[in-house]
Design a protein around this motif. Structure first.
Motif, mmCIF file in Angstrom:
data_model
loop_
_atom_site.group_PDB
_atom_site.id
_atom_site.type_symbol
_atom_site.label_atom_id
_atom_site.label_comp_id
_atom_site.label_asym_id
_atom_site.label_seq_id
_atom_site.Cartn_x
_atom_site.Cartn_y
_atom_site.Cartn_z
ATOM 1 N N ALA A 80 0.767 -1.151 -0.003
ATOM 2 C CA ALA A 80 0.092 0.077 -0.026
ATOM 3 C C ALA A 80 0.988 1.181 0.073
ATOM 4 C CB ALA A 80 -0.940 -0.023 1.191
ATOM 5 N N ALA A 81 2.090 1.159 0.552
ATOM 6 C CA ALA A 81 2.992 2.512 0.751
ATOM 7 C C ALA A 81 4.280 1.776 0.867
ATOM 8 C CB ALA A 81 2.699 3.280 1.854
ATOM 9 N N PHE A 82 5.166 2.636 0.258
ATOM 10 C CA PHE A 82 6.698 2.063 0.374
ATOM 11 C C PHE A 82 7.706 3.603 0.434
ATOM 12 C CE2 PHE A 82 5.920 2.774 -4.056
ATOM 13 C CZ PHE A 82 7.099 3.301 -4.550
ATOM 14 N N GLN A 83 8.680 3.177 1.050
ATOM 15 C CA GLN A 83 9.786 4.256 1.426
ATOM 16 C C GLN A 83 10.903 4.284 0.353
ATOM 17 O OE1 GLN A 83 12.537 2.750 4.245
ATOM 18 N NE2 GLN A 83 13.981 4.828 4.151
ATOM 19 N N PHE A 84 10.826 5.499 -0.330
ATOM 20 C CA PHE A 84 12.148 5.839 -1.119
ATOM 21 C C PHE A 84 12.774 7.014 -0.457
ATOM 22 C CE2 PHE A 84 11.874 3.838 -5.820
ATOM 23 C CZ PHE A 84 11.955 2.640 -5.148
ATOM 24 N N ASN A 85 14.029 7.512 -1.015
ATOM 25 C CA ASN A 85 14.479 8.588 -0.689
ATOM 26 C C ASN A 85 14.010 9.635 -1.542
ATOM 27 O OD1 ASN A 85 17.329 6.773 -0.436
ATOM 28 N ND2 ASN A 85 16.577 7.857 1.090
ATOM 29 N N HIS A 86 14.128 11.022 -1.010
ATOM 30 C CA HIS A 86 13.639 12.065 -1.966
ATOM 31 C C HIS A 86 14.356 12.237 -2.982
ATOM 32 C CE1 HIS A 86 12.884 14.231 2.252
ATOM 33 N NE2 HIS A 86 11.754 13.615 1.828
ATOM 34 N N ILE A 130 1.688 15.632 -7.410
ATOM 35 C CA ILE A 130 2.729 15.262 -6.272
ATOM 36 C C ILE A 130 2.247 13.704 -6.013
ATOM 37 C CG2 ILE A 130 2.709 15.397 -3.535
ATOM 38 C CD1 ILE A 130 2.097 18.576 -4.155
ATOM 39 N N TYR A 131 3.465 13.166 -5.957
ATOM 40 C CA TYR A 131 3.287 11.774 -5.884
ATOM 41 C C TYR A 131 3.967 10.946 -4.521
ATOM 42 C CZ TYR A 131 2.115 11.594 -10.724
ATOM 43 O OH TYR A 131 1.434 11.814 -11.926
ATOM 44 N N CYS A 132 4.526 11.922 -3.585
ATOM 45 C CA CYS A 132 4.861 11.147 -2.513
ATOM 46 C C CYS A 132 4.726 12.187 -1.057
ATOM 47 C CB CYS A 132 6.429 10.876 -2.455
ATOM 48 S SG CYS A 132 7.473 12.090 -2.858
ATOM 49 N N ALA A 133 4.765 11.642 -0.155
ATOM 50 C CA ALA A 133 4.763 12.328 1.349
ATOM 51 C C ALA A 133 5.979 12.383 1.915
ATOM 52 C CB ALA A 133 3.530 11.695 2.062
ATOM 53 N N PRO A 134 6.812 13.616 1.954
ATOM 54 C CA PRO A 134 7.980 13.700 2.777
ATOM 55 C C PRO A 134 7.812 13.510 4.174
ATOM 56 C CG PRO A 134 7.381 15.782 1.835
ATOM 57 C CD PRO A 134 6.426 14.915 1.339
ATOM 58 N N ILE A 135 8.724 12.692 4.782
ATOM 59 C CA ILE A 135 8.488 12.200 6.163
ATOM 60 C C ILE A 135 9.500 13.046 6.981
ATOM 61 C CG2 ILE A 135 9.694 10.365 6.159
ATOM 62 C CD1 ILE A 135 6.878 10.627 8.192
ATOM 63 N N ASN A 136 10.824 13.172 6.402
ATOM 64 C CA ASN A 136 11.794 13.770 7.174
ATOM 65 C C ASN A 136 12.757 14.460 6.404
ATOM 66 O OD1 ASN A 136 13.280 11.577 6.067
ATOM 67 N ND2 ASN A 136 13.503 10.389 7.871
ATOM 68 N N ILE A 137 13.670 15.253 7.056
ATOM 69 C CA ILE A 137 14.915 15.623 6.723
ATOM 70 C C ILE A 137 16.173 14.877 7.280
ATOM 71 C CG2 ILE A 137 16.629 17.732 6.200
ATOM 72 C CD1 ILE A 137 14.033 19.478 6.687
ATOM 73 N N HIS A 138 16.588 14.134 6.151
ATOM 74 C CA HIS A 138 18.087 13.464 6.802
ATOM 75 C C HIS A 138 19.291 14.024 5.931
ATOM 76 C CE1 HIS A 138 17.558 10.516 9.615
ATOM 77 N NE2 HIS A 138 16.610 9.521 9.031
ATOM 78 N N GLY A 296 18.161 16.228 2.036
ATOM 79 C CA GLY A 296 17.467 14.967 1.641
ATOM 80 C C GLY A 296 16.642 14.180 2.674
ATOM 81 N N GLY A 297 16.421 12.850 2.425
ATOM 82 C CA GLY A 297 15.678 12.104 3.522
ATOM 83 C C GLY A 297 14.846 11.143 2.792
ATOM 84 N N ASP A 298 13.553 10.884 3.497
ATOM 85 C CA ASP A 298 12.934 9.724 3.050
ATOM 86 C C ASP A 298 11.477 10.399 2.991
ATOM 87 O OD1 ASP A 298 14.724 7.573 3.957
ATOM 88 O OD2 ASP A 298 14.597 8.560 5.639
ATOM 89 N N ALA A 299 10.692 9.591 1.937
ATOM 90 C CA ALA A 299 9.276 9.937 1.533
ATOM 91 C C ALA A 299 8.508 8.732 1.381
ATOM 92 C CB ALA A 299 9.308 10.791 0.278
ATOM 93 N N PHE A 300 7.298 8.732 1.389
ATOM 94 C CA PHE A 300 6.556 7.664 1.293
ATOM 95 C C PHE A 300 5.584 7.711 0.053
ATOM 96 C CE2 PHE A 300 7.332 6.549 5.718
ATOM 97 C CZ PHE A 300 7.573 5.293 5.534
ATOM 98 N N TYR A 301 5.519 6.795 -0.862
ATOM 99 C CA TYR A 301 4.889 6.554 -2.341
ATOM 100 C C TYR A 301 3.791 5.449 -1.968
ATOM 101 C CZ TYR A 301 8.656 9.210 -4.538
ATOM 102 O OH TYR A 301 9.445 10.385 -4.914
ATOM 103 N N PHE A 302 2.769 5.759 -2.863
ATOM 104 C CA PHE A 302 1.627 4.869 -2.820
ATOM 105 C C PHE A 302 1.232 4.361 -3.996
ATOM 106 C CE2 PHE A 302 1.675 8.165 0.313
ATOM 107 C CZ PHE A 302 1.613 7.679 1.517
ATOM 108 N N PRO A 303 1.539 3.001 -4.449
ATOM 109 C CA PRO A 303 1.212 2.405 -5.739
ATOM 110 C C PRO A 303 -0.422 2.619 -5.761
ATOM 111 C CG PRO A 303 2.720 1.034 -4.473
ATOM 112 C CD PRO A 303 2.070 2.122 -3.601
#
Length: 410
Positions: A80-86, A130-138, A296-303
């Motif tokens: 339902a969702a997966f983590q990729f980097n920005h 917009i295709y992803c939800a950014p979750i943090n700044i790493h 940079g950091g991580d974001a969640f995408y949703f197929p």
């Protein structure tokens, strides 16, 4: 007319609850102690809505996890969702129409007004959608110092790269390996691509290479100094043979390693170990030499999914990830910074505060993943890990090969 945040959430909750709530499988590569503690904050928040977080953790880091995630998606069995980097890692999936457009969620929550820096949301945006939800700044741009190791050596923790190099002999004499480095290529290459080049070659040279793909800059004196420093770092890492980044961090925790060049996610491991920033461990953004924070950091995408209840649940999850409460709870444990610029972080430790100060002062740069195509990153990673593990390979040799890759980069 835009939906309010409350109406959007209510609509999603109603859609989910009409089927007795939804189970969403969320795939990610956060498996170390600190990372797992942070993920638990997301799962707790999602489960509190009456839905169920189905954890799809994949050990081994992003290089291992990303191909598995992509295979699931193109094979017709997406999570339902997966983590990729920005950045550019999801470009091909977006082009193929396999990822959900969440522009309505972003507009309802006003992401353009709250996400800071704006480049994070820009990295989620393709053709205005917009295709992803950014979750943090790493940020990669840190050197971490072991209080126990320097206490064992009887010397103060260094204040920059040069004083670290000067401390190496005393660390060796005390039975401490000066620099802890894991065996994965992303760690070895990341220390060079994201930390040493910015700190030693300088911001302008780094942007010339990563943003403008200027191979001549790679062969210039600024990058020559960075390659030579990287060769010196290679000599300081013999003595600790570990694979994962958190194992290298653990060497600092137990005093076996003096320092580690690693992103701010290392703070999650120090926190799990009960260590205090500024006392039990030290931190040098930018090696203590002209610090910049890569945002940079991580974001969640949703197929894309054919089930409207799952789709509603995906949008509800996307909205939740950027809620103030979740942003604070997750990032406080993860060691990262929130993507919202309007949350209260007055209780953060001194290392996190250094990152916040850099962000507030505009001392920021994009992450490599936001500028370089994944194929080029893979080539650079392979080259730099070959160099790291081949003592006979000279700095001049790797410099020329690096320039050749940049000359062909997209």
């Amino acid at each position: 007319m835009k939906l309010s945040t409350q109406l959007l959430a209510a609509t999603a909750i109603c859609a989910a609850s009409s089927a007795g709530a939804v189970d969403l499988e969320v795939m990610h590569w956060w498996t170390s102690g600190g990372e797992a503690a942070a993920v638990s904050k997301l799962a707790e928040a999602w489960n509190a809505t009456g839905n169920t977080w189905v954890d799809g953790a994949i050990a081994g880091g992003g290089d291992t996890a990303r191909p598995v995630m992509v295979s699931r998606i193109i094979g017709g069995d997406p999570p339902a969702a997966f983590q990729f980097n920005h950045g550019r890692q999801a470009e091909e999936l977006i082009d193929a129409g396999l990822l959900l457009d969440i522009t309505d969620v972003a507009e309802a929550q006003g992401w353009k007004d709250i996400v800071n820096p704006p480049s994070l949301l820009e990295s989620c945006t393709v053709d205005g959608k917009i295709y992803c939800a950014p979750i943090n700044i790493h940020s990669w741009n840190w050197m971490w110092l072991s209080g126990p190791a320097y206490e064992k050596a009887g010397i103060e923790m260094p204040t920059d790269w040069n004083s670290f190099m000067e401390s190496a002999e005393a660390l060796r004499a005390a039975g401490v390996t000066p620099l802890a480095m894991g065996g994965q290529s992303w760690q070895q290459a990341g220390a060079f691509n994201n930390v040493m080049t910015i700190a030693i070659a300088g911001k302008d040279a780094w942007l010339s290479v990563m943003q403008d793909k200027n191979a001549e800059t790679v062969m210039g004196p600024e990058y020559t100094a960075a390659f030579e420093a990287y060769a010196a770092a290679r000599e300081l890492s013999t003595g600790i043979n570990v694979q994962d980044w958190n194992q290298a961090t653990n060497a600092l925790i137990n005093g076996e390693g003096g320092a580690q060049i690693m992103g701010d996610w290392a703070q999650g491991e120090f926190a799990v170990a009960g260590m205090t920033a500024g006392e039990d461990y030290g931190c040098l953004p930018g090696l203590g030499m002209g610090a910049y924070l890569q945002t940079g950091g991580d974001a969640f995408y949703f197929p894309v999914n054919d089930d409207p209840e799952i789709t509603a649940g995906q949008k509800e999850l996307a909205a939740m990830l950027l809620s103030p409460e979740v942003q604070v709870a997750f990032n406080s444990v993860k060691g990262s910074l929130p993507v919202r610029g309007d949350v209260d972080l007055t209780t953060v430790n001194e290392c996190t505060q250094k990152g916040l100060d850099l962000l507030a002062n505009g001392q920021t740069l994009p992450a490599s993943e936001q500028l370089i195509a994944p194929d080029t990153i893979t080539q650079l990673n392979d080259l730099m890990t070959e160099f790291w593990n081949t003592p006979s390979m000279t700095a001049a040799e790797v410099q020329q090969q690096y320039a050749d890759i940049i000359a062909q980069a997209e």
